[in-house]
Design a protein around this motif. Structure first.
Motif, short mmCIF file in Angstrom:
data_model
loop_
_atom_site.label_atom_id
_atom_site.label_comp_id
_atom_site.label_asym_id
_atom_site.label_seq_id
_atom_site.Cartn_x
_atom_site.Cartn_y
_atom_site.Cartn_z
N GLN A 1 1.86 6.33 -11.61
CA GLN A 1 0.50 6.07 -10.89
C GLN A 1 0.09 7.46 -10.15
O GLN A 1 1.23 7.91 -9.65
CB GLN A 1 0.53 4.86 -10.21
CG GLN A 1 0.90 3.60 -10.94
CD GLN A 1 -0.23 3.14 -11.72
OE1 GLN A 1 -1.27 3.37 -11.54
NE2 GLN A 1 0.00 2.28 -12.66
N THR A 2 -1.07 7.87 -10.21
CA THR A 2 -1.57 8.92 -9.60
C THR A 2 -2.73 8.27 -8.55
O THR A 2 -3.58 7.61 -9.16
CB THR A 2 -2.09 9.88 -10.36
OG1 THR A 2 -1.27 10.55 -11.12
CG2 THR A 2 -2.69 11.20 -9.35
N LEU A 3 -2.40 8.41 -7.24
CA LEU A 3 -3.21 7.58 -6.29
C LEU A 3 -4.00 8.64 -5.24
O LEU A 3 -3.33 9.65 -4.77
CB LEU A 3 -2.45 6.62 -5.62
CG LEU A 3 -1.37 5.60 -6.47
CD1 LEU A 3 -0.70 4.95 -5.51
CD2 LEU A 3 -2.44 4.82 -7.26
N VAL B 1 -4.97 7.96 -0.79
CA VAL B 1 -4.99 7.27 0.02
C VAL B 1 -5.85 6.00 0.11
O VAL B 1 -6.90 5.93 0.02
CB VAL B 1 -4.75 7.73 1.69
CG1 VAL B 1 -4.71 7.04 2.60
CG2 VAL B 1 -3.98 9.04 1.57
N GLY B 2 -5.15 4.70 0.27
CA GLY B 2 -5.74 3.46 0.27
C GLY B 2 -5.61 2.87 -1.10
O GLY B 2 -6.13 1.50 -1.43
N ASP B 3 -5.66 3.36 -2.15
CA ASP B 3 -5.40 3.00 -3.75
C ASP B 3 -4.05 2.29 -3.78
O ASP B 3 -3.09 2.17 -2.99
CB ASP B 3 -5.33 3.84 -4.62
CG ASP B 3 -6.62 4.71 -4.67
OD1 ASP B 3 -7.68 4.13 -4.24
OD2 ASP B 3 -6.60 5.82 -5.56
N GLU B 4 -4.16 1.03 -4.76
CA GLU B 4 -3.23 -0.01 -4.73
C GLU B 4 -3.18 -0.12 -6.28
O GLU B 4 -3.79 0.07 -7.25
CB GLU B 4 -3.51 -1.51 -4.44
CG GLU B 4 -2.80 -2.37 -4.33
CD GLU B 4 -3.35 -3.71 -3.77
OE1 GLU B 4 -2.85 -4.86 -4.35
OE2 GLU B 4 -4.11 -3.65 -2.78
N PHE B 5 -1.66 -0.36 -6.53
CA PHE B 5 -1.10 -0.71 -8.07
C PHE B 5 -0.18 -1.54 -8.02
O PHE B 5 0.42 -2.06 -6.72
CB PHE B 5 -0.91 0.45 -9.01
CG PHE B 5 0.38 1.19 -8.22
CD1 PHE B 5 1.90 0.79 -8.77
CD2 PHE B 5 0.36 2.04 -7.13
CE1 PHE B 5 2.95 1.42 -8.42
CE2 PHE B 5 1.68 2.59 -6.79
CZ PHE B 5 2.98 2.28 -7.22
N SER B 6 0.33 -2.27 -9.06
CA SER B 6 1.19 -3.54 -9.17
C SER B 6 2.39 -3.12 -10.11
O SER B 6 1.92 -2.19 -11.04
CB SER B 6 0.58 -4.69 -9.33
OG SER B 6 -0.52 -5.24 -8.59
N ILE B 7 3.55 -3.49 -9.92
CA ILE B 7 4.69 -3.50 -10.75
C ILE B 7 5.27 -4.81 -10.55
O ILE B 7 6.04 -5.18 -9.28
CB ILE B 7 5.33 -2.37 -10.61
CG1 ILE B 7 6.73 -2.39 -11.67
CG2 ILE B 7 5.96 -2.21 -9.23
CD1 ILE B 7 7.39 -1.10 -11.78
N PRO C 1 -7.52 12.05 -8.00
CA PRO C 1 -6.65 11.59 -6.93
C PRO C 1 -5.43 12.64 -7.14
O PRO C 1 -5.28 13.41 -7.61
CB PRO C 1 -5.91 10.32 -7.56
CG PRO C 1 -6.00 10.57 -9.20
CD PRO C 1 -7.31 11.26 -9.35
N ALA C 2 -4.47 12.59 -5.88
CA ALA C 2 -3.85 13.76 -5.36
C ALA C 2 -2.41 13.31 -5.46
O ALA C 2 -1.47 14.49 -5.55
CB ALA C 2 -4.15 13.98 -3.83
N SER D 1 3.06 -5.43 -5.24
CA SER D 1 1.76 -4.48 -5.12
C SER D 1 2.32 -3.41 -4.06
O SER D 1 2.61 -3.80 -3.26
CB SER D 1 0.65 -5.21 -4.82
OG SER D 1 0.66 -5.79 -3.74
N LEU D 2 1.65 -2.38 -4.52
CA LEU D 2 1.95 -1.14 -3.58
C LEU D 2 0.63 -0.46 -3.12
O LEU D 2 -0.28 -0.21 -4.10
CB LEU D 2 2.96 -0.14 -4.24
CG LEU D 2 4.34 -0.66 -4.29
CD1 LEU D 2 4.34 -1.04 -5.84
CD2 LEU D 2 5.26 0.44 -4.24
N THR D 3 0.71 -0.12 -1.55
CA THR D 3 -0.66 0.46 -1.27
C THR D 3 -0.26 1.95 -0.70
O THR D 3 0.69 1.73 0.32
CB THR D 3 -1.34 -0.43 -0.23
OG1 THR D 3 -1.57 -1.66 -0.74
CG2 THR D 3 -2.63 0.20 0.14
#
Length: 675
Positions: free
Chosen positions: A544-546, A548-554, A632-633, A558-560
């Motif tokens: 994932q490329t995110l 700050v504040g973005d969220e994703f799941s595995i 995203p960074a 979930s990770l923020t």
């Protein structure tokens, strides 16, 4: 001064090692006990001298004497003291000296504890030990001298030499290069020494096997000493392999623990044959069979130790674990050839006298199952050997090395490892001599019925991976067999002695430490297998490329991304770290901080994953890239490794079981078991 003293101590140790060989040989040929005793004491002096030489190198490393080539290459001013000590085995020359010191330590230990008594094996054991030691000392003195200094010529060329060349001046660098950043991990403090102990200590059982063949005393007298020292080697190799796996898991950032690297396999192969020997030796003790097997397994293991050392140090194979290319490769090849020629020659000389007295009268008998066990171990070893040698053979034939990958090893060895697990479940149900199918069926039906609950439950909960389900069922079967067998034995002891359940269980463990230490080892192996199944069959991964504040799941997590920053820890270390909040089903669980440590001086960076660990598995997060000007960074590679922590827990039980099995068991009256 320290370097001159260290080199002088090594020269003296080499001379006295040669003296020990000559006097032991003379004492053996002429039955001169005085000469044998002189050789025994010489081995103790050699250990003292090499210890002093090793101490001199440590002085140079700790005091920052960068004018010495080895110190310059592996230390720097910013390294902490424990890493400067670790640097002793962090490079080619120092690790060879450390190897020699360990070899002198074990040679002295066997001379002091085992050979004080008059024994026909004593001179030959010392000859083998001191010959091996002299060989490695020769390489340290003339090929990889850790006491060489740096010299500069007028034309700007630089060389390393112990003696100052003509028209050169000494170089006094203000600082050194420092240890490879990948090696600046706590695992490096214990991983190489454990592997070295495992390798070096196997010289002792090899020496006993050679002594037995030379003297013609091929009965069981030599076997107890060989078993004891082999167990030391096996324990150290086991621990070294596991610690190395943990180092790879923590440092290399690829989400795994075992990459089927050639140098990893070089350490695995002697472990396989040593494990086969520790099983095979039981058959000779109980049934006077497998004599040839035991000699062959010991001799092969020693040759594999030398081969593994050659592969690690010669530079013929590319590996993150290997040292750089060196001129000592051909010299190692000479040692491997001599070891093979001597071993095969002596074995053929005594072959007709090594026939076993026991017979295998049933395919279900315990000795038959131990034979199958040996064959499976040898098959895995041969597959590994073929994979390691294949690049060398293709390099010789075509001029370009072609390697086989991890998938090839998994596909070829996986079924055999599963078969080993199945044998672990079957062997406790067998008996020595004759086990008919009816008796075997009577013993296995209960644990088999209970174990079948595992695949049924896995299917009910949605698992469809056939290989993973099958392997977990085999693991469950082994656990059920061990539990049923121990329960039946405890019940029989309670009936015969009147002891309570806890007292009967404790007394069984105390009075048969070898058997139940082995059971604990098998329990550890099963738990490790569960961890392997989890990561190999059920691992989840995403990238994932995110911002700050973005969220994703595995999986269920979930990770923020909360923040990312770069900090300068010191002049030689710059760290970039991210903070991620881990939540499970909406509930915050922990904050993890994966990072990248950059070492500008070394021109390298080390990935340090962020871990959220439970018994159910690891959330393994790797920070792979940060581009502050991009949107995203931040890029992450994330793995969910189910059950992986059962692997580490199993490794602890395996080591504990090995230590218990090392203790001598007390002879007790046989307890009748319920059949």
């Amino acid at each position: 001064m320290a370097a001159n003293l260290g080199f002088g101590f090594l020269i003296l140790a080499f001379i006295i090692a040669l003296y020990a060989i000559v006097t032991a040989l003379y004492g053996a040929k002429n039955h001169a006990e005085l000469f044998v005793e002189s050789a025994r004491r010489a081995t103790l002096v050699v250990f003292a001298l090499i210890s002093l030489a090793t101490g001199m190198l440590l002085v140079l490393l700790l005091s920052g004497q960068f004018q010495y080539t080895y110190v310059f290459r592996v230390t720097s001013l910013d390294m902490p003291t424990y890493l400067k000590i670790t640097a002793l085995w962090g490079g080619q020359a120092g690790s060879l000296l450390f190897w020699v010191w360990l070899l002198s330590l074990f040679s002295a230990a066997v001379s002091f504890f085992d050979l004080k008594q008059k024994s026909q094996f004593a001179p030959w054991v010392m000859i083998v030990n001191m010959s091996t030691l002299a060989f490695f000392l020769f390489m340290v003195l003339f090929f990889e001298n850790p006491f060489e200094r740096i010299w500069l010529f007028a034309d700007g060329s630089v060389i390393s030499s112990f003696i100052q060349p003509l028209n050169s001046i000494a170089v006094l660098p203000p600082d050194g290069n420092g240890l490879n950043p990948l090696l600046r991990h706590i695992g490096m403090v214990v991983h190489p020494p454990l592997l070295y102990i495992g390798f070096v200590s196997f010289v002792i059982p090899f020496a006993y096997a050679i002594a037995s063949l030379v003297t013609g005393d091929t009965e069981g007298d030599w076997l107890s000493s060989a078993r004891r020292w082999s167990l030391v080697s096996w324990l150290a190799l086991s621990a070294g392999l596991v610690v190395g796996s943990r180092w790879a898991y923590d440092v290399l950032g690829w989400g795994g623990y075992w990459g089927w690297d050639p140098v990893e396999i070089a350490a695995l192969m002697p472990w396989l044959t040593c494990t086969a020997f520790l099983h095979s030796i039981v058959v000779q003790e109980r049934r006077s069979a497998f004599k040839r097997w035991n000699y062959v397994l010991i001799l092969i293991t020693f040759c594999l130790v030398i081969l593994g050392t050659f592969l690690t140090r010669s530079g013929v194979l590319s590996s993150v674990h290997a040292f750089s290319a060196s001129s000592i490769g051909p010299v190692f090849f000479v040692l491997i050839s001599l070891a093979l020629l001597v071993s095969v020659g002596l074995l053929m000389w005594r072959w007709n006298h090594l026939g076993g007295q026991g017979e295998m009268r049933s395919v279900f008998s315990r000795e038959s199952l131990f034979l199958f066990n040996n064959i499976v171990f040898i098959c895995i070893f041969l597959i590994c050997l073929a994979g390691v040698l294949f690049p060398l053979l293709t390099g010789v034939i075509s001029g370009r090395q072609v390697t086989v990958g991890a998938q090839w090893y998994k596909a070829t060895t996986g079924p055999f490892f599963a078969l080993l697990l199945a044998l672990m479940g079957v062997v406790p149900l067998s008996v020595w001599g004759v086990t008919n199918g009816r008796l075997f069926g009577k013993r296995i039906w209960q644990p088999l019925a209970v174990s079948l609950l595992v695949p049924v439950l896995l299917v009910i909960f949605g698992q469809r991976t056939v290989g993973g389900i099958l392997t977990l069922w085999i693991c469950a079967l082994v656990l059920c067999v061990l539990a049923f067998d121990f329960g039946i034995t405890c019940k029989a002891r309670k009936r015969n002695t009147g002891e309570g359940s806890v007292e009967a269980a404790v007394n069984l463990l105390k009075k048969n430490s070898r058997r139940y230490g082995g059971y604990l080892v098998h329990l550890g192996v099963v738990l490790m297998a569960v961890g392997v199944v989890g990561i190999e069959f059920f691992q989840l991964t995403t990238q994932q490329t995110l911002n700050v504040g973005d969220e994703f799941s595995i999986g269920n997590y979930s990770l923020t991304l909360q923040s990312i920053q770069t900090s300068k820890e010191s002049a030689s270390l710059q760290s970039t770290s991210a903070a991620l909040l881990v939540s499970e089903q909406g509930s915050p669980m922990a904050e993890v901080q994966p990072r990248i440590d950059g070492y500008p001086k070394a021109g390298q960076s080390v990935t340090v994953p962020g871990l959220y660990s439970t018994l159910a598995g690891d959330l393994y997060i790797v920070l792979t890239d940060w581009q502050p000007d991009s949107d995203p960074a931040v890029t992450f590679k994330v793995f969910y490794n189910p059950l992986i922590n059962w692997f580490w827990l199993g490794a602890i039980l395996l080591a504990l079981g090995g230590l218990i099995a090392f203790q001598p068991g007390k002879k007790t009256a046989k307890v009748r078991q319920i059949e």
